[in-house]
Each structure stands twice: as C-alpha cells, then as structure tokens.
Scaffold this active site. Structure first.
Site, PDB file in Angstrom:
ATOM      1  CD  GLU A 336      -2.701  -1.401  -0.062  1.00 52.34           C
ATOM      2  OE1 GLU A 336      -2.899  -0.425  -0.812  1.00 52.34           O
ATOM      3  OE2 GLU A 336      -3.119  -2.542  -0.327  1.00 52.34           O
ATOM      4  CG  HIS A 345      -2.250  -3.700  -8.496  1.00 48.42           C
ATOM      5  ND1 HIS A 345      -3.593  -3.398  -8.471  1.00 48.42           N
ATOM      6  CD2 HIS A 345      -1.860  -3.700  -7.194  1.00 48.42           C
ATOM      7  CE1 HIS A 345      -3.990  -3.225  -7.224  1.00 48.42           C
ATOM      8  NE2 HIS A 345      -2.952  -3.393  -6.435  1.00 48.42           N
ATOM      9  CB  VAL A 405      28.806   6.931  13.545  1.00 49.05           C
ATOM     10  CG1 VAL A 405      29.947   6.101  12.964  1.00 49.05           C
ATOM     11  CG2 VAL A 405      28.449   6.444  14.939  1.00 49.05           C
ATOM     12  CD  GLU A 412      24.847  10.479  12.576  1.00 47.96           C
ATOM     13  OE1 GLU A 412      24.157   9.595  13.083  1.00 47.96           O
ATOM     14  OE2 GLU A 412      26.058  10.346  12.360  1.00 47.96           O
ATOM     15  CD  GLU A 415      28.474  13.186  10.483  1.00 51.47           C
ATOM     16  OE1 GLU A 415      29.011  12.184  10.964  1.00 51.47           O
ATOM     17  OE2 GLU A 415      27.487  13.138   9.711  1.00 51.47           O
TER      18      GLU A 415
END
EC number: 3.4.24.-
Length: 620
Positions: A336, A345, A405, A412, A415
């Site tokens: 969906e 489809h 990280v 993040e 950065e």
C-alpha cells in the site's frame, strides 16, 4: 594486538524434526528444532550492552550449518518517536519511550549473496530469513529454561483461509496520461540529483480499537508486533534507497475515532479526513497507515491513494489485520505504501526474481519482499514527475537515535557531509575521514549543488507538477531547493475547467471519476436540483447541526450528482451518501460551479470574492 573475548551463550545445536506445532505465526505442519549459538566478539573488559549493534548466530538447517549475521536497524525509530493511547474517559496519553537500545535487526546468511533476514532478538530470535532462495521463519519455543527455536518454511504454515486476498486499488495514477519509461527520459542534472538523493518516509501506524481488544488490551504485545512488521518494511525499501522510520504509534485504546465500516473506500476517506484534521495537527509526518480488525468487503485487505506521498490528505493507507504472520502483514503494508509512491499493480510481464513480487494485485501464498522491475520503473517515473518534497527531509541530526558516527551516510550533528567510509565514498566534495567539506567546496549534496558549488541563482530545481504548482529556482546561496511554491487560489487550471484551491484543481468531473470510475460524468443540472429539497442527504451546508437546502444558484455546491455511464444501462442521478460520514460525497470546497465562480461554504460565489483578503487572496 587487540585481545578479544568470545562469549558463547549456547554451545549445543541439536536438530529435531517435528510434525506439527502451534506458534504465534500459526499452525506449523513441519518444523525443525534448533538451538542457536550466539558468538559475540568483544574487546577484553568491554561491557556487553543488552542488544549489541552486531551479532552472529550459528545453527543448522536441514543438517547444514548456517551462520546468521545481524546488524541493529538503527534507522527504525526517530529520536522523537512517540506512542499515544487513550484512557477510558478519552484522555490522550502520549509518551516518548527510549528506543535507542532496541532489539530489531536486519541481516544475512554467510556465503549466500541472495540471502536476507529480518529478526527480532527481544526474547529469542523471531522473524524470517531467506536461505538458498527459500523463505524460512524462526520462532522461539516457549519452553522453560530452554533456548529451543522452531525453524520452518513459510509453505509449511497452515493457511488461515483459502480466500483470495487482494488490494482494493483499481486505478492507475497515469491511466490517462502515459509517459515514456523513466530510463528513456532525458533528465536534467537537477532531476538526476533528486533521483539519487536518499529518501526518508516518516511513518505513523494507527491501530483501531478492535486491534486493541484483539490483543487483550496488551499494549506491549501490540507494540512488539508492529515493530517487527515495520522492521521488515524498512528492509524491503532499502533497495529503493528509502528509509521507513517509525515516528509514532497511535492506539485507539478507548474507542474508534470515527465509525469504522467494512466498505474499504469509505473507511479510507474517513481515515484520510481524520488524519488531516486531527493527527497531522499533533504529529508532523509523511505517511500514515491504519491497521484494523475489520473484514473489508470482498477479497480486499488493503487500500491506498495512488501517487500521494506527502499529500496532507491522501498520503494514507488502510490495512486489514489478515494474517498472524508478520511477513505477510509487512508485504501488505509495503504494497500500500508502494501505491502512495506511484507504483501500480504488477502485470504478467513484471519480474523480480521470485514467484511473486510486492505489487502483485493478489497476495501470494509464497510472498516476496522484492519490488518488480515495473514497480521500480513506476517509482522512478513518479519521482521525476511529482518530486514529493517531504521524503527528502532527512531526520534532523538531533532526531537520529544512535550517536553521531562519521561514515554512516547520515548527516548528523557536527558534520558538514557524510559520504560513507573512506573506502566507499565517491563524493569529491566531502572528506570521508572527517565528514567535512573538501577545501573550496560549498556543498556536497543537494539539487542545487553542482560540482561542489552552489548552483547559479535562477536555475530550476523543481518543475511545476501541474497547473496549480509553480517551478522553483535555486537561490545561489544554498544546496537545497527552496520551499515548494504554488499558484494562488483562484488561478485557472485544467484548461479553464477549474480554479486552483490549496494546491489542487477540484472539478465536478474529477470528483465523479473518483467515486464512480473512469467512465463517470457530471450529471445534468436537473439532477442537482435535488439539492434544493430538504431531506437527509441533499443539502448545501449545515448551520448549528441543521441541514440547509441549496438556493437555486448554489445547487452545484451541495451533494455531488454523477452519471455512471455503465454499458447497456440507463443513466440515473447517482450520489454517494454515507450516514457515518455525511461529508463524503459533497462537492469539494473550491470547485468551479459556474464560469468565474467557486463553491465556498455551500454557496456558489464569485472567485475574486471567495479568495479576496487584505493580501489579495486567502483560503476559503
């Protein structure tokens, strides 16, 4: 030299063949009992967290050793993930649980390049993995003081019923407007940059009151099941460069928030309206799905709006809780959401390397987690044409659950860019070792970033999608395309057949097609005169709960009248009326009712008056 400590939690692997057993996934006719051995490599003296970022399990399947590698799905939740339920008196209760140390993993089988895995490690191993082209399920056996698990093929689960399970979507979003294959289009650099950008769907799951009672009011059991399902959904969309992040789970623990019905189309509209007027005001998100115990009419188990991602009213889907097997539910929910992302489809010629693909109209008894070549083409085509903006919104650095990280390809806190590890990074604008821009670079990514520099001001970065949209231009000061702009309310659209209203071009004809299919047409004026009568379903508006019949000049701003144009049948004045939601089937606000006039609060008024304000234009 780094010393490591091998921690072995279970040393034995004792396969055992069973004939029949009842598990959470259902009745299993043929299964194998295994005792997974967990081996964790930790630096000497390190504290072992409850759920490690990476784990490895060893066991045997059909007598052959299997090594299952698991990595925690750190992108499953957002930092501001919330849960809402209701007290018996209807009071809303919203909490913000800590979800950083969760127990949901993706993985693979060692030495099997085609393998996948989606596993919950909360209480033993529960989920599924693909091994040598076969789909296996694994469930812990609830035996005292035992690490025993059952491993079995999906085909060995006793089917809950033999009835077909189908999607309720019937219309191709471009049935009347075919375009070339996306791969054959000559894309602008901006379009290509948009296609290449990572996409993020901020996802809300809503459970109706029936779901709450089905699980015997056990909120923890409900949550665990939803987390397992969404974890699998997330895995399925990774090949499309999409992350599905669960940002809210809402449980209607007191009562349903609108009248539920087995008519999927009506329930879909009711949920759409509730989301727009209630949920979106409380929790910003991109897409929402309603899970219900209601058995929809016919074979329908789900329904969604085509090509609607980011739409404040239409970016929704409804799902029947039709299976105890989480994989089946995840495939249905992904199907969906695929419609929301422009996927039609599958036809017979579509392939994905499995017997059935995600977007098959009927849910296969051998489900696959793979999208077909047709689905991927539909998705690319939708992105090129519609460019839904909300899925470009990467979760804010402060919203990401795991600590920052450098090298994880997520931008993040602290950065300037993140292009992955130094080995994998191919972006010359970003220093992979420091996650800082390289000297002289202004940007590393974005539709308004070209060769590490901001694109020249005035460069088109977002094409107009339709008559009520406007092209957007780079500013020369940012790598991002500015906020999407739209034509003012009242701007002519669809060859003067309508006027723009809140980013759409509502017309009587399109509303008839929506309710009655592609052959439908607007009924004669004589039909609309029914809105002058004072009865239960024909009126123009409500005042203090009283239904006000239409004045002669306002008849096309009340109940919508259509001709269905069915072959071999005489046309009659057809309407849609639902006692549980009387607004369904009314002419939409902003619809053109005469030349130069639009519907406003049940009146047919001059378009300039309807939208005039101190700034020139306003919403109805």
């Amino acid at each position: 030299m780094i010393q490591v400590l091998l921690v072995t939690l279970c040393l034995a692997v004792f396969p055992y063949q069973g004939s029949s057993i009842i598990l959470e996934s259902g009745n299993v006719n043929d299964y194998e009992v295994v005792y997974p051995r967990k081996v964790t490599v930790l630096p000497k003296g390190a504290v072992q967290p409850k759920y490690e970022d990476a784990m490895q399990y060893e066991f045997k399947v059909n007598g052959e050793p299997v090594v299952l590698h698991l990595e925690k799905n750190k992108q499953l939740f957002s930092k501001d993930y919330s849960e809402t339920h209701y007290s018996p008196d209807g009071r809303e209760i919203t909490t913000y649980p800590l979800v950083e140390d969760h127990c949901y993993y993706h993985g693979r089988i060692e030495n099997d390049a085609d393998s996948t895995a989606s596993i919950s490690a909360c209480n033993g191993l529960k989920g599924h993995f693909k091994l040598q082209g076969e789909m296996y399920l694994i469930d812990p056996l609830k035996l005292p003081d035992s690490e025993a698990h059952a491993v079995f093929k999906y085909e060995n689960v006793e089917k809950e019923d033999e009835a077909p399970k189908m999607c309720g979507v019937t219309q191709n979003w471009e049935s009347y407007e075919p375009i070339k294959k996306a791969s054959q289009l000559n894309l602008t650099p901006e379009q290509q940059a948009y296609l290449d950008a990572k996409k993020y769907v901020e996802f809300v799951v809503v459970l109706d009151h029936g779901m709450y009672t089905k699980y015997k009011d056990n909120l923890d059991k409900i949550k665990t099941r939803i987390f397992e399902i969404v974890n699998t959904m997330n895995e399925m969309f990774i090949p499309l460069n999409i992350r599905v992040a669960l940002i809210c789970l809402e449980i209607w623990s007191d009562k349903d928030k609108f009248n539920m019905t087995s008519a999927a189309n009506v329930t879909s509209i009711s949920f759409r309206n509730w989301r727009a007027t209630d949920l979106l005001k409380r929790k910003s998100h991109d897409n929402a799905q309603l899970l219900t115990v209601i058995d929809f009419d016919g074979p329908t188990i789900g329904k969604a709006y085509m090509a609607s991602m980011c739409d404040p009213k239409r970016s929704v889907g409804i799902i029947q809780d039709h299976s105890t097997i989480n994989l089946m539910m995840a495939v249905t929910m992904a199907h969906e959401m695929g419609h929301n992302l422009g996927m039609d489809h599958d036809e017979k010629y579509c392939t994905c390397g499995a017997k059935s693909c995600v977007m098959a109209k009927a849910l296969s008894r051998q489900p696959s987690k793979l999208f077909s070549n047709c689905s991927q083409e539909d998705y690319r085509k939708y992105l090129i044409k519609r460019r839904p903006k909300c899925i470009l919104n990467e979760p804010n650095g402060t919203d990401i659950v795991s600590p920052p990280v450098c090298g994880n390809e997520l931008l993040e806190v602290g950065e300037e860019c993140d292009c992955g590890s130094p080995t994998n990074c191919q972006n010359p604008c970003c220093d992979a070792a420091t996650c800082k821009l390289t000297p002289g670079s202004q940007c590393a990514d974005g539709v308004c970033c070209d060769q590490c520099r901001f694109t020249r001001a005035g460069t088109e970065c977002r094409q107009a999608k339709d008559d009520c949209d406007m092209a957007d231009l780079c500013t020369g000061q940012s790598a991002e395309c500015p906020t999407d702009r739209f034509q003012r309310n009242g701007h002519p659209c669809l060859n003067d057949n309508g006027y723009c209203y809140n980013r759409t071009c509502p017309t009587l004809k399109n509303q008839c097609i929506y309710f009655f299919g592609p052959n439908a047409a607007v009924a004669k004026d004589s039909c609309f005169k029914g809105n002058q009568k004072s009865n239960n379903h024909t009126y123009c508006r409500k005042e203090n709960g009283k239904k006000i019949p239409c004045a002669p000049q306002d008849i096309k701003c009340g109940r919508l009248y259509c001709f269905r144009n069915l072959p071999g049948k005489k046309n009659i004045c057809s309407v849609i009326y639902t006692p549980t939601d009387e607004d369904i089937g009314m002419v939409l606000p902003g619809t053109k009712c005469e030349d130069g006039k639009v519907c406003s609060n049940g009146h047919c008024v001059d378009v300039n008056i309807a939208y005039k304000s101190t700034t020139g234009f306003s919403q109805i």
